[in-house]
Design an enzyme around this catalytic site. Structure first.
Site, PDB file in Angstrom:
ATOM      1  N   SER A 235       1.316   3.357  -3.903  1.00  0.00           N
ATOM      2  CA  SER A 235       0.467   2.298  -4.700  1.00  0.00           C
ATOM      3  C   SER A 235       1.147   2.215  -6.090  1.00  0.00           C
ATOM      4  O   SER A 235       1.952   2.876  -6.567  1.00  0.00           O
ATOM      5  CB  SER A 235      -0.797   2.801  -4.874  1.00  0.00           C
ATOM      6  OG  SER A 235      -1.878   2.061  -5.888  1.00  0.00           O
TER       7      SER A 235
ATOM      8  N   TYR B 268      -7.077   9.451  -6.646  1.00  0.00           N
ATOM      9  CA  TYR B 268      -6.436   8.306  -5.817  1.00  0.00           C
ATOM     10  C   TYR B 268      -5.049   8.528  -6.889  1.00  0.00           C
ATOM     11  O   TYR B 268      -4.051   8.511  -6.271  1.00  0.00           O
ATOM     12  CB  TYR B 268      -7.000   7.147  -6.090  1.00  0.00           C
ATOM     13  CG  TYR B 268      -6.174   6.007  -5.115  1.00  0.00           C
ATOM     14  CD1 TYR B 268      -6.292   5.918  -3.803  1.00  0.00           C
ATOM     15  CD2 TYR B 268      -5.453   5.012  -5.980  1.00  0.00           C
ATOM     16  CE1 TYR B 268      -5.550   5.069  -3.132  1.00  0.00           C
ATOM     17  CE2 TYR B 268      -4.851   4.266  -5.041  1.00  0.00           C
ATOM     18  CZ  TYR B 268      -4.798   4.012  -3.778  1.00  0.00           C
ATOM     19  OH  TYR B 268      -4.269   3.131  -2.961  1.00  0.00           O
TER      20      TYR B 268
END
Ligand SMILES: NC(=O)c1ccc[n+]([C@@H]2O[C@H](COP(=O)([O-])OP(=O)(O)OC[C@H]3O[C@@H](n4cnc5c(N)ncnc54)[C@H](O)[C@@H]3O)[C@@H](O)[C@H]2O)c1
Length: 268
Positions: free
Chosen positions: A145, A158
């Site tokens: 990401s 995350y």
């Protein structure tokens, strides 16, 4: 795209919807055989049936939880049992969770890290054993990401998991290079998928994200799939240990565009 993966065998985790599905479909279109795994068994059954209408026996579904070691071992064995080898692994299954970290229970942290980082490690470990045993010059692709490098308030677990995945990618690439196996990561920016679209379509979120996206639009799973196609192909034979941000330029933009309106252009 002109990239062919004819008869290459891929395993894509979390492939029932979103980015994983986009990648699985792109691989199938390129001629690959694709084992799609997902924790959502019912959804997987329906999706695989639909895809078999277009791609026949080239697509196969495996229900598995990629945060569980036993499931991962079984998943890899089943994919090899079906197709004989695994040439390409895409570690796509991932999840988030929104909390200030000081309000987060330890189990919430674990759930994110167990799938995004530990799960990717375990899938890579199991597939690597098969590749080494069979002498496969394989390609491993981790879906990280932009949050691997961009800190974002509210999603500490995350961000930490994706940052960890990036470093795992680099170490695995070092270890597997001598065996002819490439390990790379893709860093998607904000991509419209079933899990994100409700959030990204909230007016205040939508405007804020677009303001920080130089290309002026959200991503679609196909945008990420094109990069995966490249990294899975022979065009990436000498690319390893890298992260390819596919994000419309979001990773370039740390702060708001404060110069506009304050600085005159050279033309006056
Ligand atoms: N969508 C974005 O904006 C974005 C941005 C950056 C990175 N990513 C990453 O891309 C990947 C896919 O994201 P998405 O937006 O397509 O998500 P999504 O939630 O739409 O799809 C994820 C799929 O993974 C499956 N899954 C969930 N938990 C699982 C588990 N424990 N084991 C196996 N499968 C499981 C789900 O059933 C689902 O089919 C994730 O790793 C995510 O972190 C997404």
């Amino acid at each position: 795209m002109g990239i062919e993966l004819t008869d290459r065998v891929a395993l894509v985790t979390g492939g029932v919807q979103g980015i994983g599905l986009g990648i699985a479909e792109a691989f199938l279109d390129a001629g690959a055989k694709v084992a799609i795994s997902d924790i959502n068994g019912e959804g997987l059954k329906a999706k695989v049936r639909e895809l078999q209408g277009r791609f026949g026996e080239n697509v196969y579904g495996i229900t598995a939880d990629c945060s569980q070691e036993d499931d991962i071992v079984r998943m890899v064995a089943e994919a090899v049992g079906k197709f004989g080898v695994i040439d390409i692994l895409v570690n796509n299954a991932g999840r988030g969770g929104m909390h200030y970290f000081w309000e987060m229970a330890a189990h919430e942290w674990d759930e994110v890290v167990d799938l995004n980082l530990r799960g990717a490690f375990l899938c890579t470990r199991e597939v690597t054993k098969v590749m080494l045993e069979k002498g496969t010059k394989g390609k491993i692709i981790n879906i990280a990401s932009t949050n691997a490098i961009l800190p974002t308030t509210g999603i500490a677990a995350y961000c930490a998991s994706k940052g960890g995945l990036l470093m795992f990618t680099r170490v695995a690439a070092q270890e597997l290079g001598p065996h002819g196996i490439n390990v790379n990561a893709i860093g998607p920016g904000s991509t419209m998928t079933p899990i994100t679209e409700g959030f990204y379509n909230l007016p205040i979120i939508n405007a804020g994200f677009l303001e920080r996206t130089p290309m002026g639009r959200f991503g679609q799973p196909e945008d990420i799939a094109k990069a995966a196609l490249f990294l899975a192909s022979e065009y990436a034979d000498w690319v390893t240990g890298q992260i390819l941000y596919v994000d419309g330029g979001q990773s370039l933009m740390g702060l708001p565009r404060y110069l506009e309106g304050l600085v005159q252009s050279a033309g006056g």
